[in-house]
Design an enzyme around this catalytic site. Structure first.
Site, PDB file in Angstrom:
ATOM      1  N   ARG A  58      28.563   2.706  34.816  1.00  0.00           N
ATOM      2  CA  ARG A  58      29.606   1.677  34.777  1.00  0.00           C
ATOM      3  C   ARG A  58      29.044   0.264  34.708  1.00  0.00           C
ATOM      4  NH1 ARG A  58      31.546   6.094  36.881  1.00  0.00           N
ATOM      5  NH2 ARG A  58      29.444   6.109  37.691  1.00  0.00           N
ATOM      6  N   THR A  59      28.157  -0.079  35.639  1.00  0.00           N
ATOM      7  CA  THR A  59      27.710  -1.469  35.768  1.00  0.00           C
ATOM      8  C   THR A  59      26.949  -1.907  34.520  1.00  0.00           C
ATOM      9  OG1 THR A  59      27.494  -0.990  38.116  1.00  0.00           O
ATOM     10  CG2 THR A  59      26.554  -3.069  37.357  1.00  0.00           C
ATOM     11  N   LYS A  86       3.436   2.273  34.112  1.00  0.00           N
ATOM     12  CA  LYS A  86       1.961   2.123  34.095  1.00  0.00           C
ATOM     13  C   LYS A  86       1.492   1.254  35.260  1.00  0.00           C
ATOM     14  CE  LYS A  86       2.317   2.025  29.075  1.00  0.00           C
ATOM     15  NZ  LYS A  86       2.361   1.055  27.971  1.00  0.00           N
ATOM     16  N   ARG A 108      19.389  -4.454  38.310  1.00  0.00           N
ATOM     17  CA  ARG A 108      19.589  -3.445  39.367  1.00  0.00           C
ATOM     18  C   ARG A 108      18.208  -2.969  39.787  1.00  0.00           C
ATOM     19  NH1 ARG A 108      23.849   1.461  39.506  1.00  0.00           N
ATOM     20  NH2 ARG A 108      25.155  -0.336  39.981  1.00  0.00           N
ATOM     21  N   HIS A 136      26.049  -5.198  46.218  1.00  0.00           N
ATOM     22  CA  HIS A 136      26.481  -4.956  44.830  1.00  0.00           C
ATOM     23  C   HIS A 136      27.633  -5.950  44.597  1.00  0.00           C
ATOM     24  CE1 HIS A 136      27.388  -3.193  41.093  1.00  0.00           C
ATOM     25  NE2 HIS A 136      27.527  -1.917  41.417  1.00  0.00           N
TER      26      HIS A 136
END
Ligand code: CP
Length: 308
Positions: A58-59, A86, A108, A136
């Site tokens: 969604r986000t 890496k 995020r 959030h």
């Protein structure tokens, strides 16, 4: 009017006026995304990098759509297919992306506080799209927008947040946002999934599903976050559903109609049954639609800030 801040790191760091400005601006953008031509030129010449170090449906899609609707240039980065694998550090990764002349970063990240750290080191506007179990903020803003649409002004309204409060960034951002808007907030779930000192945020705590449903105008139901449970917090999902799951029989037994919300993804049959998630009382898909308008408002207002 302008935001009081250059970044959206969390609801904790913004004011009630900032929240109202974002929600009021989102009303105008909701009108835009419902037009036949859904695009405005507000972010032309602004480049936004969407950096996702954790999974999202969604986000990520909502931010990308919001940026495109505002005519921004966008680049997408997902940690699983990047040089993070890496061993590259967060700061090196972000600085390399910024060298390509990026103006705003939507990120995020699994580490709580990653955005606050980054804000100390880079010039671009940073928007927190979720940091571990911490905050959030755009989810809380879209939730507040959807609540306001459903029940009007949130001052004095009773909002209950159900479920896995311990692991939920949505819960904490919602609590900050709703308290700033004057709503009464209560959390409800098994004692093992509620942080011990959460009452100090000025909210109520309950372990009784029925009583809390009778108290609230709005039930924001959260997911049991199985991926964050390194130890067993509940005996089984079946037992959780039996004591804390919301089903049609429980809802029909209440003395009033309440609004049902969920940030997604839903564990159907655990915290909500399908007949509740898909009922006329549920505004879950309106939350998703409103997310685009709210994120457009956040991006637009932060871009306006850059000009001052
Ligand atoms: N509500 C929410 O944050 O969903 P995603 O994890 O799919 O982005």
């Amino acid at each position: 009017m302008q935001l009081s801040t250059k970044h959206l790191l969390g609801i904790k760091y913004i004011t009630r006026d900032d929240i109202n400005l974002i929600l009021d601006t989102a009303v105008q953008f909701k009108e835009v995304i419902n037009r036949p031509i859904k695009k405005v030129p507000s972010l032309r010449d602004v480049t936004v990098a969407n950096l996702f170090f954790e999974n999202s449906t969604r986000t990520r899609i909502s931010f990308e759509l919001a940026e495109k609707r505002l005519s921004a240039d966008t680049v997408n980065f997902s940690a699983s297919s990047s040089s993070v694998k890496k061993g590259e550090t967060l700061l090196d990764t972000v600085n390399n992306i910024l060298s390509m002349k990026v103006d705003m970063v939507v990120m995020r990240h699994p580490a709580p506080g990653a955005h606050v750290f980054l804000a100390r080191h880079i010039d671009a506007n940073i928007i927190n799209a979720g940091d571990g179990t911490h905050e959030h903020p755009t989810q809380a803003l879209l939730d507040a927008y959807s609540m306001r649409e459903a029940v009007g002004d949130l001052e004095g309204k009773n909002v209950a947040i159900f479920g896995d409060i311990l692991h939920s960034r949505v819960a904490l951002s919602n609590i900050f946002c709703l308290r700033k808007l004057g709503a009464n907030v209560k959390v409800c779930g098994p004692p093992t999934l509620i942080p011990r000192h959460i009452g100090s945020l000025g909210i109520g705590v309950s372990h009784n599903l029925k009583e809390t449903l009778e108290w609230c105008d709005i039930a924001n139901v959260l997911r049991i976050q199985l991926e964050r449970q390194d130890i067993k917090y509940i005996p089984s999902l079946r037992e959780y559903a039996q004591y804390f799951g919301i089903n049609k029989k429980v809802l029909d037994g209440l003395k009033k109609d309440i609004v049902i919300m969920h940030p997604g993804p839903i564990n159907r049959g655990v915290e909500l049954t399908s007949d509740v998630a898909d009922s006329r009382q549920s505004i879950i898909l309106q939350q998703v639609e409103n997310g685009v308008a709210v994120r457009m408002a956040v991006l637009y207002l932060l871009a306006e800030q850059r000009k001052t």
